[in-house]
Design a protein around this motif. Structure first.
Motif, PDB file in Angstrom:
ATOM      1  N   ASN A 254       0.852  -1.186   0.000  1.00 24.17           N
ATOM      2  CA  ASN A 254       0.000   0.000   0.000  1.00 24.17           C
ATOM      3  C   ASN A 254       0.890   1.238   0.000  1.00 24.17           C
ATOM      4  OD1 ASN A 254      -2.779  -0.706  -0.045  1.00 24.17           O
ATOM      5  ND2 ASN A 254      -2.692  -1.370   2.085  1.00 24.17           N
ATOM      6  N   HIS A 255       0.326   2.352  -0.410  1.00 20.39           N
ATOM      7  CA  HIS A 255       1.019   3.632  -0.285  1.00 20.39           C
ATOM      8  C   HIS A 255      -0.012   4.689   0.085  1.00 20.39           C
ATOM      9  CE1 HIS A 255      -0.592   4.040  -4.396  1.00 20.39           C
ATOM     10  NE2 HIS A 255      -0.523   5.354  -4.205  1.00 20.39           N
ATOM     11  N   THR A 256       0.444   5.793   0.674  1.00 13.45           N
ATOM     12  CA  THR A 256      -0.470   6.863   1.049  1.00 13.45           C
ATOM     13  C   THR A 256       0.268   8.190   1.086  1.00 13.45           C
ATOM     14  OG1 THR A 256      -2.209   7.491   2.621  1.00 13.45           O
ATOM     15  CG2 THR A 256      -0.124   6.728   3.558  1.00 13.45           C
ATOM     16  N   ILE A 257      -0.501   9.282   1.076  1.00 12.50           N
ATOM     17  CA  ILE A 257       0.052  10.641   1.106  1.00 12.50           C
ATOM     18  C   ILE A 257      -0.371  11.301   2.406  1.00 12.50           C
ATOM     19  CG2 ILE A 257       0.190  12.850  -0.096  1.00 12.50           C
ATOM     20  CD1 ILE A 257      -0.819  11.425  -2.613  1.00 12.50           C
ATOM     21  N   ALA A 258       0.590  11.836   3.133  1.00 12.32           N
ATOM     22  CA  ALA A 258       0.288  12.532   4.385  1.00 12.32           C
ATOM     23  C   ALA A 258      -0.354  13.881   4.093  1.00 12.32           C
ATOM     24  CB  ALA A 258       1.550  12.721   5.215  1.00 12.32           C
ATOM     25  N   GLU A 259      -1.027  14.387   5.057  1.00  9.85           N
ATOM     26  CA  GLU A 259      -1.662  15.699   4.926  1.00  9.85           C
ATOM     27  C   GLU A 259      -0.617  16.748   4.553  1.00  9.85           C
ATOM     28  OE1 GLU A 259      -4.919  18.259   7.537  1.00  9.85           O
ATOM     29  OE2 GLU A 259      -3.406  17.066   8.579  1.00  9.85           O
TER      30      GLU A 259
END
Length: 593
Positions: A254-259
């Motif tokens: 998985n990957h995600t973008i921080a605020e």
């Protein structure tokens, strides 16, 4: 989608009536302008001879003396281009990352690794657009196109291509063959109609260029290695067939973008190990493709001085810091969509994150021990994910590359130093050892003048949907498009990626073949020689504009039976700026005065 394009093609045929042949387009007509001394030399390859002939005719009609410098292959073309023996060079560019920044940064920035010119205003506009969201950057890219195409005439757009491939469905399961808009061919997904042949028969493919730039993913960005390196090295993320960013089939679960859109997190999987070649056979080294290799690969990708002749650093210079996350509490931060980073990374995985490690030998996903890589960009820049999906974002072995690249970059001597990925190390009759370490689904065992041979990486996601189906892949080097099409029809190759638009009907009428079609991000254009100031074309904007307005895209598209689309720049397939190039002979007359 296929049916739509067939109907569209038929509709265009009705509209245009009797289409021009090449000889029709090249016929002289009334109202030709006296050519005087307006001589231009166009450099191209034999495979683009139709385009070159059409261009010669259109320019001649508008008052130019045209010299064609037609080279037999890509290597000869590059040699002539580097020597500056041209006024205009016929080029093509495919945005293989699906984002507009890629379409412009390498070509149109002053420090781009394929830079065509140096222009401060173009630099400013490209950097401005990179920080903007999609609904904001349209006007910025419109201003950029106006500046580089119409105001300065640095390039002459010709057309945008469709993407088509022919598949021998008697041998290959056509449903297993993907045709992504941007990403290179996905070899691991391809399967035989008779699955019992997976381990006994090779998959036979084709590409035009047989001289390989480099099998080090950061040292090349051209048609000789894009597909090969995409299948040699895994990346942190992938593109879907419609250019969406996903973790599917990548090194990340998985990957995600921080605020704030400046911090990007990647949860790594632990079922990919490097393959090597021993005595011509692919072996599993037992070395996990881990976070240490990711940090090493991305650091060298963004550093222009990490290797000699680094050709992709400008794609990755937006990354400021790459690190391994060791503090589990850091994952409690928020993402752009309101979840915590940990919640986003754990979405859909079998085992929750219990611990993080900086040592890949300690990783055990089944026990909840993971590695997480964090990328921080210099500015908010979501398009960084598209660059990480590019073949130059391929993950190499830190240990192996450092073992091979023992030279000092500033002292590198091409005659004595052998760099990692040098094609000399995979030549069939070479005395050099094959030193490749592949993190992707396949590894190259050898190449010769006629073909390159690949075998399945035994350590690539075994037992998953992403494990390669076919054990052996052969890529034949067939430069001539007609010869490649004949090879497909004769069963000498199984898939032909890049069926010419004027040959679609041949594939469609062959009972054993299926034609797959999609729009592409590929644009063909002429680039002016802006470096040789002794050539008038480099210093005379009006002369370049005269060339620009001599080109009639409608005639070119008609020659290809409507199977091309208009273009203004390499951005055209990605962003509709509303601009259009219209041929204007009267304006050409004024400019040439």
């Amino acid at each position: 989608m296929k049916r739509l394009y067939v109907l569209l093609g038929a509709f265009l045929l009705v509209l245009t009536g009797c289409l021009n042949t090449e000889s029709d387009v090249n016929e002289g007509g009334s109202g030709e302008i006296d050519s005087g001394d307006n001589t231009v030399e166009i450099l191209g390859m034999g495979s683009n001879e139709d385009d070159l002939n059409i261009l010669r005719d259109q320019l001649t009609k508008n008052g130019f003396n045209v010299k064609l410098n037609i080279q037999p292959d890509y290597g000869s073309f590059t040699t002539q281009k580097e020597a500056g023996n041209y006024d205009l060079a016929l080029n093509s560019w495919t945005t293989v990352t699906g984002n507009p920044d890629y379409a412009v940064r390498s070509l149109f920035t002053s420090e781009g690794d394929n830079s065509l010119f140096a222009d401060e205003r173009a630099d400013e506009l490209i950097n401005q657009a990179s920080t903007e969201l999609a609904d904001e950057y349209v006007e910025t890219y419109k201003e950029l196109e106006q500046h580089i195409v119409f105001d300065q005439a640095y390039i002459v757009p010709l057309y945008t291509s469709y993407k088509a491939q022919g598949v021998n469905h008697e041998i290959i399961d056509e449903s297993s063959v993907r045709l992504p808009k941007s990403r290179a061919a996905v070899w691991e997904a391809i399967d035989f109609t008779d699955t019992s042949k997976r381990d006994t028969e090779p998959l036979i493919l084709q590409q035009a260029i047989g001289t390989l730039t480099s099998l080090d993913p950061i040292k090349g960005n051209d048609g000789s290695i894009n597909t090969l390196n995409t299948n040699l090295y895994v990346r942190l993320v992938n593109l879907t067939d419609d250019d969406e960013i996903v973790s599917d089939g990548s090194l990340s679960l998985n990957h995600t973008i921080a605020e704030g859109n400046e911090e990007y997190y990647f949860l790594l999987r632990d079922d990919i190990e490097f393959a090597a070649v021993e005595d011509g056979i692919a072996v599993n080294t037992g070395e996990l493709v881990g976070a240490e290799d990711v940090v090493f690969s991305l650091e060298r990708a963004k550093n222009p001085n990490s290797v000699p002749d680094h050709r992709t650093y400008s794609l990755h210079e937006n990354m400021e810091e790459i690190s391994i996350v060791s503090d589990l509490s850091e994952l409690d931060g928020d993402t752009a969509d309101g979840r915590t980073i940990r919640e986003a990374l754990e979405d859909g995985i079998d085992q929750e994150i219990e611990a993080l490690t900086s040592d890949k030998t300690e990783v055990d996903n089944s026990s909840g021990v993971y590695q997480v890589v964090k990328v921080i960009t210099t500015n908010p820049f979501p398009q960084v994910l598209n660059y990480l999906a590019h073949q130059s974002g391929g993950i190499v072995s830190k240990e192996q590359v450092e073992k091979i690249n023992t030279y000092e970059v500033e002292d590198y001597d091409v005659n004595t130093d052998i760099a990692y990925g040098d094609q000399s190390t995979v030549l069939e009759d070479s005395d050099q050892e094959n030193t490749l370490y592949a993190s992707g689904p396949y590894i190259m065992t050898y190449k010769n003048d006629y073909e390159a041979h690949f075998v399945k990486n035994p350590g690539y996601m075994p037992g998953t949907d992403y494990e390669p189906n076919i054990s052996e892949v052969i890529v034949r080097f067939i430069e001539d498009s007609d010869s490649a099409l004949s090879a497909l029809r004769n069963g000498e190759i199984h898939i032909l990626n890049g069926v010419p638009e004027n040959k679609y009907d041949i594939v469609e009428e062959d009972d054993k073949l299926t034609l797959q079609q999609n729009e592409s991000n590929g644009v063909t254009y002429l680039a002016f020689n802006m470096e040789d100031k002794d050539r008038e074309i480099a210093t005379n904007t009006e002369l370049r504009q005269a060339v620009l307005y001599s080109i009639n895209q409608d005639d070119i598209i008609e020659y290809y039976h409507g199977n091309k689309m208009p273009a203004v720049s390499t951005i055209s397939p990605l962003v509709d700026t509303g601009l259009k190039l219209e041929a204007d002979s009267d304006k050409v007359k004024e400019l040439l005065q």
